[in-house]
Write a protein that holds these residues in place. Sequence first.
Motif, PDB file in Angstrom:
ATOM      1  N   TRP A 262       0.846  -1.185   0.000  1.00  0.00           N
ATOM      2  CA  TRP A 262       0.000   0.000   0.000  1.00  0.00           C
ATOM      3  C   TRP A 262       0.879   1.232   0.000  1.00  0.00           C
ATOM      4  CZ3 TRP A 262      -1.303  -2.900   4.873  1.00  0.00           C
ATOM      5  CH2 TRP A 262      -0.572  -2.463   5.984  1.00  0.00           C
ATOM      6  N   VAL A 263       0.270   2.408  -0.124  1.00  0.00           N
ATOM      7  CA  VAL A 263       1.023   3.666  -0.067  1.00  0.00           C
ATOM      8  C   VAL A 263       0.354   4.584   0.961  1.00  0.00           C
ATOM      9  CG1 VAL A 263       1.852   3.524  -2.446  1.00  0.00           C
ATOM     10  CG2 VAL A 263      -0.312   4.699  -1.984  1.00  0.00           C
ATOM     11  N   SER A 264       1.044   5.657   1.321  1.00  0.00           N
ATOM     12  CA  SER A 264       0.466   6.638   2.239  1.00  0.00           C
ATOM     13  C   SER A 264      -0.010   7.845   1.443  1.00  0.00           C
ATOM     14  CB  SER A 264       1.506   7.110   3.255  1.00  0.00           C
ATOM     15  OG  SER A 264       2.047   6.019   3.963  1.00  0.00           O
ATOM     16  N   MET A 265      -1.234   8.257   1.728  1.00  0.00           N
ATOM     17  CA  MET A 265      -1.802   9.434   1.072  1.00  0.00           C
ATOM     18  C   MET A 265      -2.632  10.184   2.092  1.00  0.00           C
ATOM     19  SD  MET A 265      -3.298   8.243  -2.606  1.00  0.00           S
ATOM     20  CE  MET A 265      -4.185   9.567  -3.308  1.00  0.00           C
ATOM     21  N   ALA A 266      -2.501  11.512   2.098  1.00  0.00           N
ATOM     22  CA  ALA A 266      -3.371  12.308   2.963  1.00  0.00           C
ATOM     23  C   ALA A 266      -4.633  12.621   2.170  1.00  0.00           C
ATOM     24  CB  ALA A 266      -2.657  13.583   3.400  1.00  0.00           C
ATOM     25  N   ILE A 267      -5.771  12.201   2.715  1.00  0.00           N
ATOM     26  CA  ILE A 267      -7.054  12.276   2.009  1.00  0.00           C
ATOM     27  C   ILE A 267      -8.114  12.816   2.973  1.00  0.00           C
ATOM     28  CG2 ILE A 267      -6.443  10.314   0.541  1.00  0.00           C
ATOM     29  CD1 ILE A 267      -8.254   8.562   2.337  1.00  0.00           C
ATOM     30  N   PRO A 268      -9.274  13.216   2.461  1.00  0.00           N
ATOM     31  CA  PRO A 268     -10.324  13.662   3.383  1.00  0.00           C
ATOM     32  C   PRO A 268     -10.609  12.551   4.397  1.00  0.00           C
ATOM     33  CG  PRO A 268     -10.907  14.178   1.115  1.00  0.00           C
ATOM     34  CD  PRO A 268      -9.673  13.331   1.049  1.00  0.00           C
ATOM     35  N   SER A 269     -10.553  12.891   5.658  1.00  0.00           N
ATOM     36  CA  SER A 269     -10.669  11.885   6.711  1.00  0.00           C
ATOM     37  C   SER A 269     -11.935  11.063   6.558  1.00  0.00           C
ATOM     38  CB  SER A 269     -10.679  12.567   8.071  1.00  0.00           C
ATOM     39  OG  SER A 269     -11.034  11.612   9.047  1.00  0.00           O
ATOM     40  N   THR A 270     -11.767   9.759   6.752  1.00  0.00           N
ATOM     41  CA  THR A 270     -12.928   8.869   6.695  1.00  0.00           C
ATOM     42  C   THR A 270     -13.414   8.542   8.101  1.00  0.00           C
ATOM     43  OG1 THR A 270     -11.559   6.888   6.853  1.00  0.00           O
ATOM     44  CG2 THR A 270     -11.953   7.767   4.635  1.00  0.00           C
ATOM     45  N   GLY A 271     -12.682   8.971   9.109  1.00  0.00           N
ATOM     46  CA  GLY A 271     -13.019   8.607  10.482  1.00  0.00           C
ATOM     47  C   GLY A 271     -12.498   7.228  10.861  1.00  0.00           C
ATOM     48  N   ALA A 272     -11.897   6.533   9.886  1.00  0.00           N
ATOM     49  CA  ALA A 272     -11.374   5.189  10.174  1.00  0.00           C
ATOM     50  C   ALA A 272     -10.340   5.259  11.300  1.00  0.00           C
ATOM     51  CB  ALA A 272     -10.713   4.611   8.924  1.00  0.00           C
ATOM     52  N   TYR A 273     -10.261   4.197  12.074  1.00  0.00           N
ATOM     53  CA  TYR A 273      -9.294   4.102  13.182  1.00  0.00           C
ATOM     54  C   TYR A 273      -9.443   5.272  14.165  1.00  0.00           C
ATOM     55  CZ  TYR A 273      -7.200   0.684  10.023  1.00  0.00           C
ATOM     56  OH  TYR A 273      -6.999  -0.403   9.189  1.00  0.00           O
ATOM     57  N   ASP A 274     -10.690   5.718  14.350  1.00  0.00           N
ATOM     58  CA  ASP A 274     -10.991   6.806  15.299  1.00  0.00           C
ATOM     59  C   ASP A 274     -10.280   8.113  14.962  1.00  0.00           C
ATOM     60  OD1 ASP A 274     -12.658   5.200  16.802  1.00  0.00           O
ATOM     61  OD2 ASP A 274     -10.983   4.411  17.987  1.00  0.00           O
ATOM     62  N   THR A 275      -9.991   8.331  13.709  1.00  0.00           N
ATOM     63  CA  THR A 275      -9.353   9.599  13.322  1.00  0.00           C
ATOM     64  C   THR A 275     -10.417  10.689  13.236  1.00  0.00           C
ATOM     65  OG1 THR A 275      -9.532   8.870  11.019  1.00  0.00           O
ATOM     66  CG2 THR A 275      -7.423   8.531  12.118  1.00  0.00           C
TER      67      THR A 275
END
Length: 327
Positions: A262-275
């Motif tokens: 996978w890669v790292s990308m800053a994207i509109p937060s999905t709330g996943a992992y309590d973000t």
Amino acid sequence: MTSPIRVAVTGAAGNIGYAILFRIANGDLFGPDQPVILQMLEIPPAMKALEGVAMELEDCAFPLLQDMVLTDDANVAFKDVNWALLIGARPRSKGMERKDLLGANGAIFKPQGEALNRHAASDVRVLVVGNPANTNCLIAMRNAPDIPPERFTAMTRLDHNRAISQLARKAGVPVTAVKKVTIWGNHSSTQYPDAYHAEINGRPAPEVINDDAWIRETFIPTVQKRGAAVIEARGQSSAASAANAAINHVQSWYHGTPPGDWVSMAIPSTGAYDTPEGVIFSYPVTIQNGQYQVVEGLSLSDFDRAMLAATGQELLEERAAIEEMLG
Ligand code: NAI
């Protein structure tokens, strides 16, 4: 003949601009059969320098470079663009507080978001590189209401690549042996470079490294502070490596990610992992057919969760400082 892809590059006469334009014109983003048109934006004092860069681009006689646009008007630069690389930003000057920096950049990224909204092609995809990248991206996105929010991303790929190199060096393996590295959160010193879910030659990275103190006390701060270390050594901020990371980001988004990585990308937060919601947050993502998806099901330790919470908190504070610019 294949129709050209229009790529806008802002801050085109700057350091990263100088390192990225020639690679785009060479076909590094979309492959050897895909012509491109470069639409380059600068501020008026840098237009002459931009003309010099354009002369050099011309002098390369790149077969794929079909046309160039040089302008100091975002409405012209973003006309019909399929990709927008927002690199130009206001650097921190002496005595400038973080809030002032955020505000000064908001004054750039708000009108650029509006101009993208008015003029970009319907399939436009945006990468923000200019710092503070995540919050600049949020401002542009919120001022472009007609563009689907998921088309706005910010760059943590340089941090991701730095993390891969550090792990490979420590383990004594080629960089290609390191997979599933993640940069979580903000492109800043609160980012969380995550080695715990990474793999080296298919085995869990912590097991291969077998040195937890190194991960916490050396690896994480080295990646977090690598940008400052490059400035200290070179007297200028990372430019070629930042340009390379921006190329990698677009390549992954355009061509997809390989199986098993996978890669790292800053994207509109999905709330996943309590973000936190409503910020631009960097996650591990896989990409297929131009659509990215946050990697699900990773089990997070208390340490991971604390690191994610800290960087999420910083993003919320940045957002609070520019709330009135969010359209
Ligand atoms: P630079 O100062 O060499 O170039 C920036 C260029 O942007 C200048 O030519 C300037 O005239 C132009 N510019 C300023 N305001 C503009 C506007 N409103 N519209 C169009 N152009 C504008 O800086 P460099 O080294 O190219 O870095 C650019 C940005 O990228 C900086 O904000 C830097 O902090 C950031 N950066 C981000 C990284 C990341 O990983 N996300 C990594 C490295 C740098």
